[in-house]
Design an enzyme around this catalytic site. Sequence first.
Site, PDB file in Angstrom:
ATOM      1  N   GLU A 312       0.820  -1.210   0.000  1.00  0.00           N
ATOM      2  CA  GLU A 312       0.000   0.000   0.000  1.00  0.00           C
ATOM      3  C   GLU A 312       0.858   1.266   0.000  1.00  0.00           C
ATOM      4  OE1 GLU A 312      -2.695  -0.642   3.329  1.00  0.00           O
ATOM      5  OE2 GLU A 312      -4.004  -1.840   2.032  1.00  0.00           O
ATOM      6  N   ASP A 386      -7.935  -9.209   4.332  1.00  0.00           N
ATOM      7  CA  ASP A 386      -7.756  -8.031   5.177  1.00  0.00           C
ATOM      8  C   ASP A 386      -8.818  -7.885   6.258  1.00  0.00           C
ATOM      9  OD1 ASP A 386      -6.955  -5.667   6.197  1.00  0.00           O
ATOM     10  OD2 ASP A 386      -7.225  -4.486   4.385  1.00  0.00           O
ATOM     11  N   GLU A 414     -12.574  -2.008  12.002  1.00  0.00           N
ATOM     12  CA  GLU A 414     -12.572  -1.288  10.728  1.00  0.00           C
ATOM     13  C   GLU A 414     -13.633  -1.815   9.771  1.00  0.00           C
ATOM     14  OE1 GLU A 414      -8.802  -1.525   8.709  1.00  0.00           O
ATOM     15  OE2 GLU A 414      -9.581  -0.609   6.892  1.00  0.00           O
TER      16      GLU A 414
HETATM   17  C1  BDP Z   1      -6.084  -1.976   5.918  1.00  0.00           C
HETATM   18  C2  BDP Z   1      -6.417  -0.597   6.401  1.00  0.00           C
HETATM   19  C3  BDP Z   1      -5.267   0.358   6.275  1.00  0.00           C
HETATM   20  C4  BDP Z   1      -4.028  -0.260   6.909  1.00  0.00           C
HETATM   21  C5  BDP Z   1      -3.771  -1.625   6.312  1.00  0.00           C
HETATM   22  C6  BDP Z   1      -2.615  -2.366   6.979  1.00  0.00           C
HETATM   23  O1  BDP Z   1      -7.518  -0.104   5.664  1.00  0.00           O
HETATM   24  O2  BDP Z   1      -5.630   1.572   6.899  1.00  0.00           O
HETATM   25  O3  BDP Z   1      -2.937   0.563   6.743  1.00  0.00           O
HETATM   26  O4  BDP Z   1      -4.891  -2.433   6.479  1.00  0.00           O
HETATM   27  O5  BDP Z   1      -2.873  -3.313   7.700  1.00  0.00           O
HETATM   28  O6  BDP Z   1      -7.086  -2.835   6.351  1.00  0.00           O
HETATM   29  O7  BDP Z   1      -1.461  -2.010   6.774  1.00  0.00           O
END
Ligand code: BDP
Length: 716
Positions: A312, A386, A414
């Site tokens: 990401e 996730d 989340e």
């Molecule tokens: C996702 C979240 C994000 C996190 C990412 C992570 O939306 O904000 O940075 O995981 O775990 O679920 O790095």
Amino acid sequence: MLRLFGRWAMLFWLMAAALLLPSTAAVADDGYDLWLRYRRLPQAALDQVRPTVAAIHWSDSDDVRVQTAAAELNRATAQILGDTPSSTATVPRSVVLGTPGGSPAIARLRLDLRGLGDEGYLIRSTTVDGQPVTVVAGNTGAGVLYGTFALIQQIQLGRPITGITIRSAPKLKLRVLNHWDNLDGVVERGYAGQSLWDWWTLPAFKDPRYTDYARANASLGINGTVLNNVNAKAESLTAPYIAKAAALADVFRPYGIRVYLSARFTAPMELGGLKTADPLDPQVAAWWRAKADEIWRAIPDFGGFLVKANSEGQPGPRDYKRTHADGANMLAAAVRPHGGIVMWRAFVYAETDPEDRAKQAYTEFKPLDGRFADNVIVQVKNGPIDFQPREPFHPLFGAMPRTALMPELQITKEYLGFNTHLVYLGPLFAEALRADTGRGRSVGQVVAGERLSGLAGVANIGQSRTWTGSIFDQANWYAFGRLAWDPAADPDAIARDWVGETFGTDPRLVGPVTAMMAGSREAAVDYMAPLGLAHLMGTGHHYGPAPWISDLARPEWNPVYYHRANRAGIGFDRTRTGSNAVAQYAPDIARRLANPATTPEPLLLWFHHLPWDYRMQSGRTLWAEMVAHYDRGVAYVADLRRQWAALAPLVDPDRHAQTAALLQIQEADARWWRDASIAYWSSINGLPLPPGAVPPEHDLAWYKARQVPFAPGNPK
Ligand code: BDP
């Protein structure tokens, strides 16, 4: 009492208690006290407890954690017994705390502490010089601290404290919270207000809340905390921020909690002016070694680093054509002289990779098995995508026998309704840890067997007076801690303990509230993402339904990527005719998942694309079954509201009112999820609603137009 223990040169811990305890005055029942709610017991219970546990406890140990334990026990018993300590000074029975090494009193008892390791404890009713005492012993101060909290729990729950022998030791070594807290105070995916860490006033001001945070964690056996977001800023590794982290470490140390930091991989460039962050570059390695030395000078018991790399948008070793093992091992070498560790995340996927997102972490990490240094632990999310309401277990568990793995759970909700939905995550955590890897062991057993073992939980804590944004979200922090201690623990039993400690032991309350919690996660799955569906939520904020989204730049950020619904059917084919993700599991599991008839129905659409009229075990069509799940989820929440309303006489008004209000939001949201989802699926499949089903309140356009502005926790 003094005469009895005088020759052991015992210390009088009341003074210490006064010094150690935070000054935060607990406001009545606003949730601040969490499960450490030391309220006076009912008279009958008091009469039983008072003779055995007076509000004065003794130890001759100079271990700070034993002192902390004694102070906590004094605080608890003073409040629970409702006595002032001085008035009980003559009560001739008490508790003796300590380690055989640090306490002659304990050494004399020649207790069998084998098998308790560094953190286990023994609580034992015994006699000293003919006087009954309760002994809390461990091989280290940490064990004594955890044993003391366990004894307090016994008292809170009205369980017997005479004639007892309780032995317990943690199954996992690292029991760690991951705070996704930014240096500006915003918590990524945080729904409980700003970060608890006031970086601005640290290190000078140590908010008493830091101590209460440590107490709460220690009471669960949590022994580590990563202070900053995995999406890390290099600044957290500068001298001023190291000093701030050191101040927090000073507060946490007496509670057995180590501090860790998330490290940004390119910090040598951003802070050190180097031209590269290539892990094989000697200057880069030297920079990290010097940085580690600097941190350990400030924080002698610093734990190490957590790293999110090449995920990401975060930088990492892949930017230099190096492997994740190269990156992790370079950092591991830097922390090794100090006994530190590196937690390296396997949450790695890239939009440039056309492979099924659910497969990418395995594809990247499995070939690296055996290549990580022995002070690296690879942190793997419980499922392959996730933190969704339901996922199968991550195929890396059991597949990397020569690598230490630690599961990462998300305590903050989340994808499960933030702090507004009552969703008890104990069953989700337990499901993940109990999953059979197909290699003769469950996920929990695989990880507990590692030489370096652990469990990480993304924290749900902020400055809210409730800490977690709602009373019931406290239970998720609690359940995480309890399952990190024992991954085989029963989530319903954990809920029962939490309810007893949080609301009191009245059976008219404990039974119903435990039952409300028990089914709440399944209800959320039902109204959000039944039968193995996942990732159907709105973009960015991740709160409400948006299964129709298809226009985001990264393909795997679009819900349509995950559900693949069309006129013919719905679901992601992960069998051989599709992405073949099933092949990443052990052969027995893979075989079962390859066939819809042998795939557990709760995961059906995760692995299969099936026609809308596919026949389910219930005899219904898939479409009718989906609608039935949505309805069941909504009905559960409506029922939660009714049950909670009926409990009003048994719960203090503030906590009752807050929960009732949140349940009202949850019920509306559950209907929103159901109606929006059904409206959308109908638009795709063109099918009529199953007989008797209530049509969505609005048309699809209405749901598509609905915005969720300014939702908390959403990184900009
Ligand atoms: C996702 C979240 C994000 C996190 C990412 C992570 O939306 O904000 O940075 O995981 O775990 O679920 O790095």
